[in-house]
Design an enzyme around this catalytic site. Structure first.
Site, PDB file in Angstrom:
ATOM      1  N   GLY A   1      -4.523   3.862  -2.094  1.00  0.00           N
ATOM      2  CA  GLY A   1      -5.640   4.435  -1.336  1.00  0.00           C
ATOM      3  C   GLY A   1      -5.158   5.057  -0.043  1.00  0.00           C
ATOM      4  O   GLY A   1      -3.951   5.233   0.173  1.00  0.00           O
TER       5      GLY A   1
ATOM      6  N   CYS B   1      13.838  11.068   6.253  1.00  0.00           N
ATOM      7  CA  CYS B   1      13.684  10.655   7.658  1.00  0.00           C
ATOM      8  C   CYS B   1      14.993  10.799   8.421  1.00  0.00           C
ATOM      9  O   CYS B   1      14.996  11.118   9.602  1.00  0.00           O
ATOM     10  CB  CYS B   1      13.166   9.225   7.725  1.00  0.00           C
ATOM     11  SG  CYS B   1      14.149   8.095   6.754  1.00  0.00           S
TER      12      CYS B   1
ATOM     13  N   GLU C   1      10.025  16.570  14.380  1.00  0.00           N
ATOM     14  CA  GLU C   1      10.409  16.386  12.981  1.00  0.00           C
ATOM     15  C   GLU C   1       9.630  17.395  12.136  1.00  0.00           C
ATOM     16  O   GLU C   1       8.404  17.429  12.182  1.00  0.00           O
ATOM     17  CB  GLU C   1      10.055  14.962  12.553  1.00  0.00           C
ATOM     18  CG  GLU C   1      10.511  14.641  11.166  1.00  0.00           C
ATOM     19  CD  GLU C   1      10.201  13.203  10.787  1.00  0.00           C
ATOM     20  OE1 GLU C   1       9.031  12.790  10.914  1.00  0.00           O
ATOM     21  OE2 GLU C   1      11.120  12.504  10.335  1.00  0.00           O
TER      22      GLU C   1
ATOM     23  N   VAL D   1      -7.185   1.682   3.602  1.00  0.00           N
ATOM     24  CA  VAL D   1      -6.426   0.550   3.050  1.00  0.00           C
ATOM     25  C   VAL D   1      -5.337   0.099   4.034  1.00  0.00           C
ATOM     26  O   VAL D   1      -5.163  -1.099   4.296  1.00  0.00           O
ATOM     27  CB  VAL D   1      -5.789   0.942   1.688  1.00  0.00           C
ATOM     28  CG1 VAL D   1      -4.913  -0.185   1.154  1.00  0.00           C
ATOM     29  CG2 VAL D   1      -6.879   1.288   0.683  1.00  0.00           C
ATOM     30  N   GLY D   2      -4.609   1.069   4.603  1.00  0.00           N
ATOM     31  CA  GLY D   2      -3.518   0.723   5.518  1.00  0.00           C
ATOM     32  C   GLY D   2      -4.046  -0.027   6.737  1.00  0.00           C
ATOM     33  O   GLY D   2      -3.479  -1.041   7.160  1.00  0.00           O
TER      34      GLY D   2
ATOM     35  N   GLY E   1      -4.531   5.796   4.044  1.00  0.00           N
ATOM     36  CA  GLY E   1      -3.996   5.050   5.184  1.00  0.00           C
ATOM     37  C   GLY E   1      -5.080   4.504   6.112  1.00  0.00           C
ATOM     38  O   GLY E   1      -5.098   3.309   6.411  1.00  0.00           O
ATOM     39  N   PRO E   2      -5.985   5.378   6.597  1.00  0.00           N
ATOM     40  CA  PRO E   2      -6.961   4.878   7.563  1.00  0.00           C
ATOM     41  C   PRO E   2      -7.924   3.835   6.967  1.00  0.00           C
ATOM     42  O   PRO E   2      -8.616   3.143   7.723  1.00  0.00           O
ATOM     43  CB  PRO E   2      -7.725   6.155   7.968  1.00  0.00           C
ATOM     44  CG  PRO E   2      -6.741   7.261   7.719  1.00  0.00           C
ATOM     45  CD  PRO E   2      -5.982   6.849   6.499  1.00  0.00           C
TER      46      PRO E   2
ATOM     47  N   LYS F   1       0.870  -1.184   0.000  1.00  0.00           N
ATOM     48  CA  LYS F   1       0.000   0.000   0.000  1.00  0.00           C
ATOM     49  C   LYS F   1       0.907   1.234   0.000  1.00  0.00           C
ATOM     50  O   LYS F   1       1.493   1.607   1.016  1.00  0.00           O
ATOM     51  CB  LYS F   1      -0.914   0.001   1.230  1.00  0.00           C
ATOM     52  CG  LYS F   1      -1.905   1.148   1.191  1.00  0.00           C
ATOM     53  CD  LYS F   1      -1.602   1.974   2.370  1.00  0.00           C
ATOM     54  CE  LYS F   1      -1.947   3.368   2.514  1.00  0.00           C
ATOM     55  NZ  LYS F   1      -1.762   4.351   1.531  1.00  0.00           N
TER      56      LYS F   1
ATOM     57  N   GLU G   1       9.555   1.664  10.534  1.00  0.00           N
ATOM     58  CA  GLU G   1      10.602   2.643  10.191  1.00  0.00           C
ATOM     59  C   GLU G   1       9.944   4.010  10.297  1.00  0.00           C
ATOM     60  O   GLU G   1       9.130   4.380   9.445  1.00  0.00           O
ATOM     61  CB  GLU G   1      11.088   2.414   8.744  1.00  0.00           C
ATOM     62  CG  GLU G   1      11.744   1.074   8.510  1.00  0.00           C
ATOM     63  CD  GLU G   1      13.142   1.000   9.090  1.00  0.00           C
ATOM     64  OE1 GLU G   1      13.752   2.057   9.335  1.00  0.00           O
ATOM     65  OE2 GLU G   1      13.612  -0.128   9.314  1.00  0.00           O
TER      66      GLU G   1
END
Ligand code: NAD
Length: 467
Positions: free
Chosen positions: A198, A276, A374, A203-204, A200-201, A167, A242
């Site tokens: 798609g 990152c 960050e 498909v993820g 995150g909330p 995803k 990660e």
């Protein structure tokens, strides 16, 4: 209209809804991908589950050969893929080619080699120890290095003998489509790799919680990583995370200051700061502080902001309006909390596109928001220290622990300081990134490692046979 890649073919989503893909340099919609649904995820996981038995039974050498073929295809298509990445996430073309495309080709090759060299059996006492493919992998990736982050997971998982549902980020998904084409054209059997685009909330989360997914490998923000880990815990999946970083670049008084500052600014701004492991905190001794600030300002001003395809561009746009606005908010917060803005700021450098000026803050104190959080934009904070112990304490003083750098008069001294840092990677006197070395975080920067043998081990189970 693009489709999802399920069980070896391009398949429409059950939703019929789409996510617009926006070119951050022009703010124009350039493509659309399906907004996948939980039932799309279920179909892809079923395909990956069915493909697991035959794929996991292939020899590691055969899997290695297929990955090497995929790497060769990726190299052949490098220009086209780099153009796609420069267009949908805004990296300058030369970076999109060298780092965003050719580096993942190298990772594919290293995974091909690791598959061929996989030691799947060993003996201890009266036991035969087997390392076996861990099962179906759900891979969830971010937008900042959209091909590299996907390849780190997918290539290692395939090398280990796992099957995958990927995803990609909804923000810059096109590189993942290019990867699906490459794997398809390299002859990967149906169901071994699947792609569901798609949000995150939706498909993820469906992927992280699916009972037939054995391993979830996630790269992204610490916030989303926590949610993924919580969902995966319900069915006791193995999880690799990660996550974010706030990495320190410690410049000790006996270091080559000019070199260290110039390199540090580049490592803060690479990919417009959307990295990152970016070295976003430069730690400099009080005695050299003013000189370091002047050098950093001069270096920052060489970062020409502009169109990713224009000759000489060193900073492309940020990936989205939301990301640009977030970075601008941090620049405002830095000023409100008393840090000194010495170059850059909140003006929009170009009329169109999500650009931010290369920005440097001096007088940044430990604990300020811009020192702790960050930012993910071209914003460097320069923090003074008075002793080596204080520098180490500041470097270790955030919830993160992803990367770092130490500059000193000798490698020995730099290494001795690096040993004290609670972080997964440290560059010594400008040591280059090595895609064969394990990468990952201490503390809230993550769990587990990608790349190298530890990256492969994330996708292997261990069985002991007592003989
Ligand atoms: P993000 O967390 O917003 O999204 C990452 C991925 O997770 C996307 O595919 C997104 O759709 C998905 N996602 C979001 N919410 C989810 C949820 N509730 N459940 C499941 N999946 C969900 O991160 P981003 O903005 O795409 O990427 C930037 C972040 O990624 C930064 O924090 C950066 O440090 C981190 N990052 C870490 C590494 C590393 O190797 N440590 C590498 C690259 C980026």
């Amino acid at each position: 209209m693009r489709h999802l890649y399920v069980n070896g073919s391009w398949t429409p989503s059950t939703s019929g809804e789409v996510v617009d893909v926006i070119n951050p340099a022009t703010e124009e919609v350039i493509d659309q991908v399906p907004a996948g649904t939980p039932s799309d995820v279920a179909a892809a996981v079923d395909a990956a589950h069915a493909a697991f038995i035959p794929w996991s039974a292939t020899s590691p050498a055969d899997r290695g050969k297929l990955l090497a073929d995929a790497a060769a295809l990726l190299r052949e298509r490098a220009d086209q893929i780099a153009t796609t990445i420069a267009t949908d996430m805004g990296a300058p073309y030369s970076l999109a080619l060298k780092v965003q495309t050719l580096m993942p080709a190298g990772v594919l090759e290293s995974c091909a080699d690791m598959a061929e060299g996989l030691v799947a059996e060993s003996r201890v006492g009266n036991s035969l120890i087997l390392r076996e493919p861990a099962g179906v992998v759900g891979a969830i990736t971010p937008w900042n290095y959209p091909l590299h982050q996907a390849v780190c997971k997918v290539a290692a998982a395939l090398a280990a003998g796992c099957t995958v549902v990927l995803k990609p980020s909804e923000v810059a998904p096109l590189a993942a489509y290019a990867l699906a084409d490459v794997l398809h054209d390299a002859g990967l059997p149906a169901g071994v790799f699947n792609l569901i685009s798609g949000y995150g909330p939706v498909v993820g989360e469906a992927l992280a919680g699916h009972p037939l997914v054995d391993v979830v490998s996630f790269t992204g923000s610490t916030r989303a990583g926590r949610r993924v880990a919580a969902l995966a815990a319900e069915s006791v999946k193995r999880v690799a995370l990660e996550l974010g970083g706030k990495s320190a670049n410690i410049i000790l008084p006996d270091a080559d200051l000019e070199k260290a500052v110039a390199s540090g600014v580049s490592h803060a701004y690479v990919n417009s700061g959307q990295t990152c492991s970016a070295l976003t905190r430069m730690l400099v001794h009080w005695d050299q502080y003013d000189d370091a600030v002047a050098l950093a300002v001069a270096a920052a001003r060489t970062f020409t902001v502009g169109d990713p395809f224009a000759e000489g561009t060193r900073l492309g746009p940020l990936v989205s309006a939301a990301q640009r606005d977030r970075v601008i908010r941090y620049i405002n917060t830095g000023q409100e909390e008393g840090a000194r803005l010495v170059t850059g700021g909140t003006d929009y450098p170009l009329e169109r596109g999500y650009y931010v000026e290369p920005t440097v803050f001096a007088g940044v104190a430990p604990g300020m928001t811009i020192e702790q959080e960050e930012i993910f934009g071209p914003v460097l904070s320069i923090v003074p220290f008075g002793s080596e112990d204080e520098a180490v304490a500041i470097a270790n003083g955030t919830p993160y622990g992803l990367a770092g750098a130490v500059w000193a008069g000798s490698e020995e001294r730099a290494v001795s300081v690096a040993r004290r840092l609670r972080t997964g990677q440290v560059s010594i006197n400008g040591g280059r990134f090595n895609a064969l070395a394990p990468f990952g975080g201490y503390k809230q920067s993550g769990i587990g490692r990608e790349l190298g043998e530890p990256g492969l081990a994330e996708f292997l189970e261990i069985k002991a046979l007592q003989l």
